[in-house]
Scaffold this active site. Structure first.
Site, short mmCIF file in Angstrom:
data_model
loop_
_atom_site.label_atom_id
_atom_site.label_comp_id
_atom_site.label_asym_id
_atom_site.label_seq_id
_atom_site.Cartn_x
_atom_site.Cartn_y
_atom_site.Cartn_z
N ASP A 11 -48.20 63.47 -24.26
CA ASP A 11 -48.51 61.91 -23.68
C ASP A 11 -48.23 60.62 -24.79
O ASP A 11 -48.73 61.15 -25.46
CB ASP A 11 -50.47 62.68 -24.36
N HIS A 18 -57.36 57.13 -20.18
CA HIS A 18 -56.37 58.89 -20.81
C HIS A 18 -55.95 59.83 -19.31
O HIS A 18 -56.35 60.12 -19.14
CB HIS A 18 -56.88 59.30 -21.19
N TYR A 230 -59.22 63.77 -34.91
CA TYR A 230 -58.68 63.64 -34.28
C TYR A 230 -57.05 62.64 -33.48
O TYR A 230 -56.96 61.51 -33.97
CB TYR A 230 -59.89 63.16 -32.96
N LYS A 233 -56.52 65.84 -27.40
CA LYS A 233 -55.87 67.85 -27.08
C LYS A 233 -55.81 68.01 -26.91
O LYS A 233 -53.93 66.59 -26.62
CB LYS A 233 -57.53 67.74 -25.81
N ASP A 235 -53.64 69.92 -24.64
CA ASP A 235 -52.90 69.49 -23.56
C ASP A 235 -51.91 71.01 -23.35
O ASP A 235 -51.02 70.79 -23.91
CB ASP A 235 -52.95 68.35 -22.92
N LYS A 244 -41.08 92.24 -9.67
CA LYS A 244 -40.52 92.89 -9.70
C LYS A 244 -41.13 93.78 -11.51
O LYS A 244 -42.26 94.38 -10.93
CB LYS A 244 -38.94 93.14 -10.13
C1 F6R Z 1 -59.87 63.47 -24.66
C2 F6R Z 1 -59.16 62.58 -24.05
C3 F6R Z 1 -60.62 61.32 -24.27
C4 F6R Z 1 -60.47 60.20 -25.31
C5 F6R Z 1 -61.82 59.23 -24.70
C6 F6R Z 1 -61.55 58.23 -25.75
O1 F6R Z 1 -58.80 64.54 -24.56
O2 F6R Z 1 -58.45 61.74 -23.47
O3 F6R Z 1 -61.49 61.82 -23.39
O4 F6R Z 1 -61.11 60.80 -26.20
O5 F6R Z 1 -61.57 59.24 -23.55
O6 F6R Z 1 -60.25 57.69 -26.35
P1 F6R Z 1 -60.36 56.57 -27.01
O7 F6R Z 1 -61.31 57.69 -28.31
O8 F6R Z 1 -58.37 56.79 -27.37
O9 F6R Z 1 -60.91 55.14 -27.13
MG MG Z 2 -53.84 64.76 -22.52
MG MG Z 3 -54.57 62.45 -23.73
#
Ligand code: F6R
Ligand code: MG
Ligand code: MG
Length: 366
Positions: A11, A18, A230, A233, A235, A244
């Site tokens: 990512d 996201h 953090y 994730k 992913d 076969k």
């Molecule tokens: C989960 C994910 C999103 C972010 C959320 C807050 O994998 O990527 O749920 O955790 O959008 O994101 P930030 O902390 O970047 O504002």
């Molecule tokens: Mg992702």
């Molecule tokens: Mg992401």
């Protein structure tokens, strides 16, 4: 002659949160990799699921090859530049360290690779999941390889009935790869005992006992184990060879009808039904739900066909409806109980800090 199938996924930024990468970002990666076709690599396919871009390459360099990993890493670096210029959100987020040394394992991107002796016809599947972690594949793999309720071949095909070897990783151990090998069917209860816990034990690979060949490779990296906090994730991505001596494509897909609850969803801290989606699907409701896409290919002398989108078929529309209903159901209880992950798995530090602060205000009654 042996060929290697490699998926390297990251990512490196997306539009509007996201959600999904931009066209320009995808084009940048595609062009970067295309340059090397016929030279370092034989063929490639670039796609996305949610906010993650996956690079599938075929080559003759074997797994964990420095040049192949560097190529993909450099492509993601070039993409990050574009993501930054476009002001995409989370630009370069999965490139946890930029000093490349050897291979991308432990650097942030996810890797699933297999070196294989191509069969006369070599069908395989590429799975990409978003808003969840590698343990999400535990249950589908168990059911496809060890349960005749999903794999009719375990009853009907003598060579499949010989069973499979599961390599399972304890991802809580971060100093090195800690792996156990268990055999189905005779150790299938032990396999289930480990796969029960997708946060700690993750299928790394599966091997046919009939032919000794590798059938499955799963990416096992847990980002928060690398970064200690953090960073998004994990992913996961996965390669599965089919037909076969191996489960049929349909037997591999069968368990996805169950849409099991997996860790992930909003802020990587909730439980979500795993929704099988069409290729290039974006993220939406509550930064989710957790999604998985599946692309089927055939490969010949390293040349891959166009993908067949296995979840783009009317049956899966019905399954998606079911998953949406389950997502709605679990979201009804918000932060409470099993809707959120246990304390140790929360991807954000907020609750930990709150509880630390409140701890001082508790009194012990005499
Ligand atoms: C989960 C994910 C999103 C972010 C959320 C807050 O994998 O990527 O749920 O955790 O959008 O994101 P930030 O902390 O970047 O504002
Ligand atoms: Mg992702
Ligand atoms: Mg992401």
């Amino acid at each position: 002659m042996k060929i290697t199938l490699s998926i390297i996924k990251a990512d490196i930024g997306s539009i509007g949160g996201h959600i999904k990468p931009s066209q320009k970002l995808l084009e940048t990666i595609r062009n970067y990799i295309k340059e090397k076709e016929g030279k370092l690599i034989i063929d490639s396919y670039i796609g996305y699921t949610g906010d993650d871009i996956s690079i599938l390459t075929t080559h003759r360099k074997g797994v964990l090859n420095k040049m192949i990993h560097k190529l993909c890493f450099d492509a993601f670096m070039a993409g990050t530049k574009v993501a930054k210029n476009q002001g995409l959100y989370g630009a370069g987020q999965d490139l946890l360290t930029t000093a490349f040394s050897g291979n991308v394992k432990g650097m942030g991107p996810q890797v699933a690779e297999m070196e294989i002796e191509e069969r006369e016809a070599e069908p395989f599947l590429m799975f990409m999941a978003d808003k969840t972690d590698p343990g999400a594949f535990n249950l589908p793999l168990y059911l496809s390889f060890a349960d005749p309720m999903h794999n009719a071949g375990l009853i009907l095909a003598p060579r499949i009935k010989m069973g499979f070897r599961f390599n399972i990783m304890d991802v809580s151990y971060t100093k090195a790869d800690k792996v156990i090998e268990l055999k189905s069917p005779e150790e299938s209860y032990d396999i289930a005992a480990l796969l029960r816990d997708p946060e700690r034990f993750v299928v790394e690979s599966i091997w046919s006992r009939a032919s000794g060949e590798q059938v499955v490779a799963v990416s096992t990296t847990r980002l928060h184990n690398i970064a200690g906090k953090y960073v998004g994730k994990d992913d996961p991505v996965m390669l599965v060879r089919t037909q076969k001596d191996f489960p049929s494509t349909g037997e591999i897909l069968s368990p996805y009808t169950l849409t099991p609850m997996v860790p992930g969803f909003m802020r990587g801290s909730h439980n979500s039904p795993l929704m099988p989606v069409k290729m290039n699907t974006s993220i939406s409701f509550f930064d989710g739900p957790a999604i998985v896409s599946g692309l089927a290919f055939c490969v010949k002398d390293g040349k891959i066909t166009e993908p067949a989108d296995v979840f783009d078929q009317p049956y899966w529309d019905f399954v998606r409806q079911q998953a949406a209903q389950e997502a709605q159901e679990i979201r009804r209880q918000g932060f409470f109980g099993s809707a959120m992950l246990p304390y140790s798995e929360l991807e954000y530090g907020g609750i930990v800090e709150t509880i630390k602060k409140l701890e001082k205000r508790f009194i012990i009654k005499k």
